[in-house]
Design an enzyme around this catalytic site. Sequence first.
Site, PDB file in Angstrom:
ATOM      1  CG  ASP A   1      55.659  53.051 -81.227  1.00 29.59           C
ATOM      2  OD1 ASP A   1      56.689  52.599 -81.691  1.00 29.59           O
ATOM      3  OD2 ASP A   1      55.435  54.154 -80.816  1.00 29.59           O
ATOM      4  CB  SER A   2      57.604  48.982 -80.390  1.00 31.71           C
ATOM      5  OG  SER A   2      58.624  48.013 -80.520  1.00 31.71           O
TER       6      SER A   2
END
Length: 316
Positions: free
Chosen positions: A162-163
């Site tokens: 994520d991210s």
Amino acid sequence: MDSQNPEVALDLSPFLVVYKDGRIERLIGTEIIPPSQDTNTNVQSKDASYSQEANLSCRLYLPNNTNPGQKLPLLVYFHGGDFCVETAFSPTYHNYLNNLVKEANIIVVSVDYRRAPEHHIPIPYEDSWTALKWVVSHANGDGPEEWLNRHANFGKVFFAGDSAGANITHQMAMRYGLDKLHGIVLAGIVLIHPYFWGEEPIGNEVNEPEDSAIMHAFWHFASPATSSCDDPLINPVADPNFRSLRCKRVLVFVAGEDFLRDRGWYYYENLRMNGWGGTIEIVEAEGEEHVFHLKNPTCKNAVAMLKDIVSFLHQD
């Protein structure tokens, strides 16, 4: 200067503060918890060193009900945090991956990597690549970690994150193809709210100059030697090897209220249209913010995301 009130050199709240005396204060992602036998999910976890030289470890997750010799899809996960906060051992990621392992019935290696500003980019990528080579050392069943020797299906491997971890996921998939990492078959990658950027604004970025300036500042903070925000490490579409991504399937998640939303769509559209040849899907959660699934894992959209990931991991 009063030692009780040190002078601030750079304030990157709510993530971290850098003081002129060299001290770095991380404001989030500092809590860590040990591996466990999680009774809520029936998932066990343990930590293993993947680089003794750099004192780096990863956390492994395995369903408790796994039969001896049973092979499971292997997911290598890279945590987010703007390259500068969070770890693989935080409650946020520990709890999230326990739930994912329960629902997907997979084995997971969650990679911890060194962070900026103590270790500027490309160190997080190099650590992640070292971790992947450590994972691959088990492909013949004679690696140092028995869970991987016994239970990992190296013919069905996935990368996810994520991210900033989604950024790393893409870069590791690119390097997997370009550097010929033998011993595993990369079946697909999952990018959750990917941290990508670029010099020129796209979509709604035009209307948010202050947020755009923050994004530029964060990238140059993590990567002071970068050429620009069109560095292929942060803008993968600018990479001349972009279409050489060596996996069959890609799943991208974006959130409707996330400032990085348009970058996820930009990645999707360019990979889909440039002759890559694989299958790419994108799922948008309307009304949600960046990494909402970690902050509120039981909400409707987070539950739907988890189901989408499980389905992706088990497609033939």
